[in-house]
Design a protein around this motif. Structure first.
Motif, PDB file in Angstrom:
ATOM      1  N   HIS A 273      60.584  46.474 105.947  1.00  0.00           N
ATOM      2  CA  HIS A 273      61.493  47.316 106.578  1.00  0.00           C
ATOM      3  C   HIS A 273      60.923  48.788 106.656  1.00  0.00           C
ATOM      4  O   HIS A 273      61.120  49.536 107.440  1.00  0.00           O
ATOM      5  CB  HIS A 273      62.780  46.977 106.118  1.00  0.00           C
ATOM      6  CG  HIS A 273      62.898  47.592 104.477  1.00  0.00           C
ATOM      7  ND1 HIS A 273      62.322  47.015 103.646  1.00  0.00           N
ATOM      8  CD2 HIS A 273      63.534  48.667 103.767  1.00  0.00           C
ATOM      9  CE1 HIS A 273      62.463  47.523 102.219  1.00  0.00           C
ATOM     10  NE2 HIS A 273      63.463  48.514 102.660  1.00  0.00           N
ATOM     11  N   LEU A 274      60.039  49.110 105.588  1.00  0.00           N
ATOM     12  CA  LEU A 274      59.719  50.719 105.497  1.00  0.00           C
ATOM     13  C   LEU A 274      58.772  50.897 106.711  1.00  0.00           C
ATOM     14  O   LEU A 274      59.069  52.259 107.148  1.00  0.00           O
ATOM     15  CB  LEU A 274      58.914  50.693 104.379  1.00  0.00           C
ATOM     16  CG  LEU A 274      57.259  50.121 104.283  1.00  0.00           C
ATOM     17  CD1 LEU A 274      56.190  51.251 104.586  1.00  0.00           C
ATOM     18  CD2 LEU A 274      56.860  49.948 102.975  1.00  0.00           C
ATOM     19  N   ASN A 275      57.984  50.061 107.363  1.00  0.00           N
ATOM     20  CA  ASN A 275      57.436  50.330 108.589  1.00  0.00           C
ATOM     21  C   ASN A 275      58.311  50.651 109.713  1.00  0.00           C
ATOM     22  O   ASN A 275      57.843  51.303 110.742  1.00  0.00           O
ATOM     23  CB  ASN A 275      56.179  49.162 108.957  1.00  0.00           C
ATOM     24  CG  ASN A 275      55.219  49.428 107.790  1.00  0.00           C
ATOM     25  OD1 ASN A 275      54.558  50.193 107.780  1.00  0.00           O
ATOM     26  ND2 ASN A 275      54.867  48.180 107.184  1.00  0.00           N
ATOM     27  N   TYR A 276      59.240  49.990 109.778  1.00  0.00           N
ATOM     28  CA  TYR A 276      60.246  50.154 110.901  1.00  0.00           C
ATOM     29  C   TYR A 276      61.009  51.463 110.609  1.00  0.00           C
ATOM     30  O   TYR A 276      61.118  52.262 111.665  1.00  0.00           O
ATOM     31  CB  TYR A 276      61.196  49.151 110.840  1.00  0.00           C
ATOM     32  CG  TYR A 276      60.534  47.738 111.270  1.00  0.00           C
ATOM     33  CD1 TYR A 276      60.276  47.256 112.591  1.00  0.00           C
ATOM     34  CD2 TYR A 276      60.013  46.842 110.440  1.00  0.00           C
ATOM     35  CE1 TYR A 276      59.637  46.176 113.063  1.00  0.00           C
ATOM     36  CE2 TYR A 276      59.099  45.734 110.786  1.00  0.00           C
ATOM     37  CZ  TYR A 276      59.081  45.300 111.894  1.00  0.00           C
ATOM     38  OH  TYR A 276      58.349  44.518 112.428  1.00  0.00           O
ATOM     39  N   TRP A 277      61.168  51.918 109.446  1.00  0.00           N
ATOM     40  CA  TRP A 277      61.728  53.049 109.199  1.00  0.00           C
ATOM     41  C   TRP A 277      60.787  54.053 109.551  1.00  0.00           C
ATOM     42  O   TRP A 277      61.116  55.224 110.069  1.00  0.00           O
ATOM     43  CB  TRP A 277      62.046  53.242 107.539  1.00  0.00           C
ATOM     44  CG  TRP A 277      63.401  52.634 107.120  1.00  0.00           C
ATOM     45  CD1 TRP A 277      64.111  51.945 107.917  1.00  0.00           C
ATOM     46  CD2 TRP A 277      63.698  52.487 105.812  1.00  0.00           C
ATOM     47  NE1 TRP A 277      65.118  51.498 106.981  1.00  0.00           N
ATOM     48  CE2 TRP A 277      64.993  51.934 105.713  1.00  0.00           C
ATOM     49  CE3 TRP A 277      63.130  52.677 104.470  1.00  0.00           C
ATOM     50  CZ2 TRP A 277      65.693  51.582 104.648  1.00  0.00           C
ATOM     51  CZ3 TRP A 277      63.884  52.417 103.166  1.00  0.00           C
ATOM     52  CH2 TRP A 277      65.144  51.744 103.512  1.00  0.00           C
ATOM     53  N   ASN A 278      59.504  53.864 109.278  1.00  0.00           N
ATOM     54  CA  ASN A 278      58.251  55.013 109.556  1.00  0.00           C
ATOM     55  C   ASN A 278      58.437  55.146 111.124  1.00  0.00           C
ATOM     56  O   ASN A 278      58.071  56.067 111.542  1.00  0.00           O
ATOM     57  CB  ASN A 278      57.327  54.575 109.034  1.00  0.00           C
ATOM     58  CG  ASN A 278      57.129  54.585 107.556  1.00  0.00           C
ATOM     59  OD1 ASN A 278      58.110  55.416 107.039  1.00  0.00           O
ATOM     60  ND2 ASN A 278      56.227  53.846 106.978  1.00  0.00           N
ATOM     61  N   PHE A 279      58.840  54.173 111.741  1.00  0.00           N
ATOM     62  CA  PHE A 279      58.654  54.181 113.358  1.00  0.00           C
ATOM     63  C   PHE A 279      59.963  54.486 113.849  1.00  0.00           C
ATOM     64  O   PHE A 279      60.436  54.244 115.117  1.00  0.00           O
ATOM     65  CB  PHE A 279      58.019  52.960 113.971  1.00  0.00           C
ATOM     66  CG  PHE A 279      56.585  52.990 113.849  1.00  0.00           C
ATOM     67  CD1 PHE A 279      55.800  53.764 114.839  1.00  0.00           C
ATOM     68  CD2 PHE A 279      55.762  52.253 112.974  1.00  0.00           C
ATOM     69  CE1 PHE A 279      54.459  53.816 114.370  1.00  0.00           C
ATOM     70  CE2 PHE A 279      54.528  52.140 112.834  1.00  0.00           C
ATOM     71  CZ  PHE A 279      53.687  52.887 113.706  1.00  0.00           C
ATOM     72  N   ASP A 280      61.038  54.679 113.194  1.00  0.00           N
ATOM     73  CA  ASP A 280      62.446  55.414 113.507  1.00  0.00           C
ATOM     74  C   ASP A 280      63.236  53.949 113.925  1.00  0.00           C
ATOM     75  O   ASP A 280      64.095  54.455 114.790  1.00  0.00           O
ATOM     76  CB  ASP A 280      62.321  56.532 114.554  1.00  0.00           C
ATOM     77  CG  ASP A 280      61.741  57.464 113.971  1.00  0.00           C
ATOM     78  OD1 ASP A 280      61.958  58.059 112.778  1.00  0.00           O
ATOM     79  OD2 ASP A 280      60.758  58.365 114.636  1.00  0.00           O
TER      80      ASP A 280
END
Length: 327
Positions: A273-280
């Motif tokens: 999920h961290l990568n989806y957070w990073n792409f907003d």
């Protein structure tokens, strides 16, 4: 999921403030009421859950980044299962150090534009079965595929099984979830939200079986590892996360806690999920809390025999109900 040392602020005052800060947020989250949602005649099948867990863990080689043939074989098993149920199924291939790695994707409700992503990584860290981490998450996707077939959905649902979540690629652009999230962003795809299924099969009812990134949190949640946790951003989580959490808890399938804290608190962003957070993109993690409970984490002892498949199946039911009742 990657293990790092639990953060220990150097000053006692800072430690106390952080603890109180998180506890206040925890109480606010716990105070929200969740209405019960209508059940379904579709349930996760314990026999199929065990079948998938066995197929993923009892392999000739360990499914880590070095054993590319084994990773491909596991990807093939996931693809075959997805393809049995999904509207469309595909690999997302990319190259790392001259080798081809594969995410595996299947979709439902493809007539809808706005979509949700339910994801789980299928690789392991080192030479181990990785039963909880993360054969449980992938098994959830495989069962969800069967359960979603023929359902009338308000959103397109993409089930995505990622490669290369584990070291040495964690927090790099080589993570399968980074590749997938970037694809969504680059193509301006309308994403309602994402849920990462990260270790959902280890439960303990004994006192002292649950620890926390900040010890005083046991005052709020207790010290028994008998619950599933939904982890969200500390602020700005968005309507998808709020709705998903409400549905999950409203399903009343499994004892559930919610948790939110700043990123510097250990474990908050230790999954895809961290990568989806990073792409907003709005995202959350569904987890049994990993190494805060399961001491077999990243060890050869993370085996099929240690899992509570009955409660794990209830988690899958709750995810399914959360999806089909999304507003």
């Amino acid at each position: 999921m990657i293990l790092k040392n639990v953060i220990k602020p150097t000053r006692k005052k800072l430690f106390l403030l952080v603890g109180l800060f998180i506890i206040a947020g925890a109480f606010l989250l716990a105070s929200g009421k969740n209405e019960s949602i209508q059940s379904s005649k579709t349930f996760a099948d314990t026999a199929l859950v065990r079948k998938h867990l066995t197929a993923l863990t009892q392999t000739p080689q360990f499914r880590n980044h070095k054993n590319i043939e084994q990773l491909n074989a596991v990807a093939g098993y996931i693809h075959q299962t997805f393809n049995t149920y999904g509207d469309s199924t595909a690999y997302q291939e990319y190259k790392v150090d001259g080798k081809i790695y594969k995410n595996v994707m299947t979709s439902f409700g493809t007539e809808n534009k706005k979509r949700i992503i339910i994801g789980a990584h299928y690789d392991v860290c080192g030479d181990q079965q990785g039963a909880d981490d993360n054969a449980t998450g992938v098994t959830a996707l495989l069962e969800l595929a069967r359960m979603l077939k023929g359902q009338k959905l308000k959103y397109r649902v993409d089930l995505v099984s990622y490669t290369l979540e584990e070291p040495p690629y964690f927090r790099t652009e080589n993570m399968g979830s980074y590749v997938h999230a970037k694809y969504l962003k680059d193509n301006n795809i309308d994403v309602y939200g994402m849920a990462s299924v990260e270790m959902i099969g280890y439960f303990k009812d004994e006192k002292g079986s649950q620890s926390f990134p900040v010890g005083v949190l046991s005052w709020v949640y207790g010290d028994k590892g008998d619950f599933i946790t939904l982890i969200k951003k500390f602020s700005g989580a968005g309507p998808f996360v709020k709705n998903f959490i409400s549905n999950f808890k409203g399903s009343e399938k499994i004892k559930t806690e919610t948790f939110s804290a700043p990123k510097f608190v250990a474990g908050i962003d230790y999954s895809d999920h961290l990568n989806y957070w990073n792409f907003d993109f709005p995202a959350l993690m569904i987890t049994d809390t990993s190494f805060f409970r399961n001491k077999n984490y990243h060890e050869p002892t993370d085996t099929l025999e240690t899992l509570d498949t009955k409660r794990m199946t209830k988690v899958i039911d709750a995810i399914f109900l959360s999806i089909i009742h999304l507003k």
